[in-house]
Each structure stands twice: as C-alpha cells, then as structure tokens.
Write a protein that holds these residues in place. Structure first.
Motif, PDB file in Angstrom:
ATOM      1  N   TYR A  47       0.830  -1.204   0.000  1.00 29.11           N
ATOM      2  CA  TYR A  47       0.000   0.000   0.000  1.00 29.11           C
ATOM      3  C   TYR A  47       0.867   1.257   0.000  1.00 29.11           C
ATOM      4  CZ  TYR A  47      -3.626   3.374   0.845  1.00 29.11           C
ATOM      5  OH  TYR A  47      -4.465   4.458   0.701  1.00 29.11           O
ATOM      6  N   LEU A 101       2.020   1.992  -3.535  1.00 29.19           N
ATOM      7  CA  LEU A 101       0.961   2.605  -4.351  1.00 29.19           C
ATOM      8  C   LEU A 101       0.712   4.050  -3.929  1.00 29.19           C
ATOM      9  CD1 LEU A 101      -1.690  -0.285  -4.491  1.00 29.19           C
ATOM     10  CD2 LEU A 101      -0.077   0.375  -6.284  1.00 29.19           C
ATOM     11  N   ASN A 102       0.663   4.269  -2.629  1.00 28.11           N
ATOM     12  CA  ASN A 102       0.350   5.587  -2.088  1.00 28.11           C
ATOM     13  C   ASN A 102       1.429   6.611  -2.427  1.00 28.11           C
ATOM     14  OD1 ASN A 102      -1.611   7.046  -0.609  1.00 28.11           O
ATOM     15  ND2 ASN A 102      -0.270   7.052   1.173  1.00 28.11           N
ATOM     16  N   PHE A 107       0.861   7.061  -6.665  1.00 34.38           N
ATOM     17  CA  PHE A 107      -0.380   7.620  -7.213  1.00 34.38           C
ATOM     18  C   PHE A 107      -0.818   8.874  -6.463  1.00 34.38           C
ATOM     19  CE2 PHE A 107      -0.512   3.268  -8.733  1.00 34.38           C
ATOM     20  CZ  PHE A 107      -0.979   3.424 -10.036  1.00 34.38           C
ATOM     21  N   GLU A 123      -6.578   9.796  -6.496  1.00 41.28           N
ATOM     22  CA  GLU A 123      -6.837   8.511  -7.162  1.00 41.28           C
ATOM     23  C   GLU A 123      -6.797   7.332  -6.205  1.00 41.28           C
ATOM     24  OE1 GLU A 123      -4.509   7.748 -10.710  1.00 41.28           O
ATOM     25  OE2 GLU A 123      -4.474   9.884 -11.140  1.00 41.28           O
ATOM     26  N   MET A 124      -6.293   7.550  -5.002  1.00 38.47           N
ATOM     27  CA  MET A 124      -6.082   6.427  -4.081  1.00 38.47           C
ATOM     28  C   MET A 124      -7.325   6.082  -3.269  1.00 38.47           C
ATOM     29  SD  MET A 124      -3.201   4.936  -4.311  1.00 38.47           S
ATOM     30  CE  MET A 124      -3.196   3.998  -2.785  1.00 38.47           C
ATOM     31  N   ASP A 171      -6.963  -1.771 -11.468  1.00 40.76           N
ATOM     32  CA  ASP A 171      -7.219  -0.689 -10.515  1.00 40.76           C
ATOM     33  C   ASP A 171      -5.939   0.122 -10.289  1.00 40.76           C
ATOM     34  OD1 ASP A 171      -8.896   0.789  -8.905  1.00 40.76           O
ATOM     35  OD2 ASP A 171      -8.836  -0.600  -7.212  1.00 40.76           O
ATOM     36  N   TYR A 172      -4.836  -0.565 -10.014  1.00 42.21           N
ATOM     37  CA  TYR A 172      -3.538   0.101  -9.831  1.00 42.21           C
ATOM     38  C   TYR A 172      -2.442  -0.816 -10.364  1.00 42.21           C
ATOM     39  CZ  TYR A 172      -6.130   2.825  -6.350  1.00 42.21           C
ATOM     40  OH  TYR A 172      -7.055   3.608  -5.722  1.00 42.21           O
ATOM     41  N   TYR A 178       1.858  -0.672 -10.302  1.00 42.00           N
ATOM     42  CA  TYR A 178       3.074   0.026  -9.876  1.00 42.00           C
ATOM     43  C   TYR A 178       4.262  -0.867 -10.215  1.00 42.00           C
ATOM     44  CZ  TYR A 178       6.884   1.036  -6.619  1.00 42.00           C
ATOM     45  OH  TYR A 178       8.119   1.275  -6.078  1.00 42.00           O
TER      46      TYR A 178
END
Length: 196
Positions: A4, A7-8, A11, A15-16, A55-56, A58
């Motif tokens: 997480y 991703l955080n 993005f 968007e998160m 969805d995501y 990375y």
C-alpha cells in the motif's frame, strides 16, 4: 515499504482508495478483487467472468524499462478478456502521465473517446477527470466497455463508501457519460508532444 505504501507514494491522493477500503475489497470481494505483488511490482485488479479492470499498477523505478509492466499485461491478456483501466490525461508538468500513455499504446490499448469520466475525490473534494483505455481481443464496443466501467465503479470504487469515508461518492450516472456521436468517429489513440 509494504504494497500500500508503494501505491500511495506513486499515485496522486485523489486517485487512491484508503488502505482499509482495499483490504476490505480483498476480503469481502475476494472472488473478483485481486492483488499480485513482488518486490518489483504491485498490481491490483478486478476480474469478472467477462472483463478485467486494472485498478492500480506500480513498477519499481529500478525495474522500469526492463519488461515488468509488459509481462504483467501479457499475463492479463492471456485470460482472453477485455482489459480496462483509467489513466490521467497528459499533464506536461508530470512526465509520468505521458510515459504511462505511451506504455499502454505500445501494449495495444485503445482510448475510449466516447466515454467521459469525472469523479469527485472524497480525499480532496476536487473533481478528477480520467481517461478510459481498453484492450479487447474481441473488438468490444465502447458501449460495452462503458457498462463494465459502471459495474466496477458501483461494486469496487464506491464499495461501503459511507462506512469507510463518512460520505458517498457521486452516483454512477453523474460520473460516467457516453457521447454516441463520438463512437462513430473514433480518433486514433495518440499522445501529443509537449509544446516547447
């Protein structure tokens, strides 16, 4: 860094989803919401019987340009279903937006020119405009892609939104629009060069 945090960090906040939201999806919607991770990547995606929604995605900076993203896309394409995702429009102040669009173009994704997508972020209260890209092994129509994006919005993006965020996202019909006349005049999916 855990999945997480990666991703955080990559993005934008608007968007998160929250970590709690994503963990709840992985638990409550385990039949359709999935996480694929390694030290070099994190891929969060929705899979139903007739489509995949990324969805995501990375890829660690040290491995970008080495085929990791391509391998992940090939793994999804091998399932033989349309693949849909949202991307930010090109922002010339953020070179990553242009790189992402080039990557998806190389991977054979098309720009759904008739679909409009504007969502208000519960984190920032800003309206966030996104573009829908898709890859289809069966020449899927943009109307069909629209229905799949709607399903994702209703079942994934807004899942337990009031419980998780204290307020609800906009109704799907306020967020997603389709312009029928544009589906007859599909523009070539291309990115423009930055003005000098």
């Amino acid at each position: 860094m855990n999945w997480y945090e990666k991703l955080n960090e990559y993005f934008p906040i608007e968007e998160m989803k929250s970590k709690e939201h994503m963990e709840l999806l992985l638990k409550d919607k385990a039949e359709m919401y999935h996480k694929d991770e390694s030290p070099d990547h994190v891929l969060m995606y929705v899979e139903t019987k007739d489509f995949i929604f990324v969805d995501y995605i990375y890829v660690a900076a040290k491995t970008r340009g080495k085929g990791t993203g391509h391998k992940l896309m090939e793994k999804l394409k091998a399932k033989g279903k349309p693949i849909i995702l949202e991307v930010e429009p090109i922002n010339y102040d953020d070179t990553d937006t242009e790189k992402r669009l080039h990557f998806y173009k190389r991977e054979g994704f098309e720009h759904a020119v008739s679909i409009g997508y504007k969502r208000r972020s519960l984190a920032t209260n800003e309206v966030n405009e996104m573009e829908i890209l898709y890859w289809s092994p069966t020449n899927e129509s943009e109307e069909s892609i629209m229905e799949k994006v709607k399903k994702t919005y209703e079942e994934i993006h807004t899942y337990k939104d009031v419980e998780l965020y204290g307020k609800s996202y906009l109704d799907v019909d306020e967020v997603l629009t389709i312009e029928a006349d544009k589906t007859d005049n599909i523009l070539e999916f291309e990115t423009e060069k930055s003005p000098t």
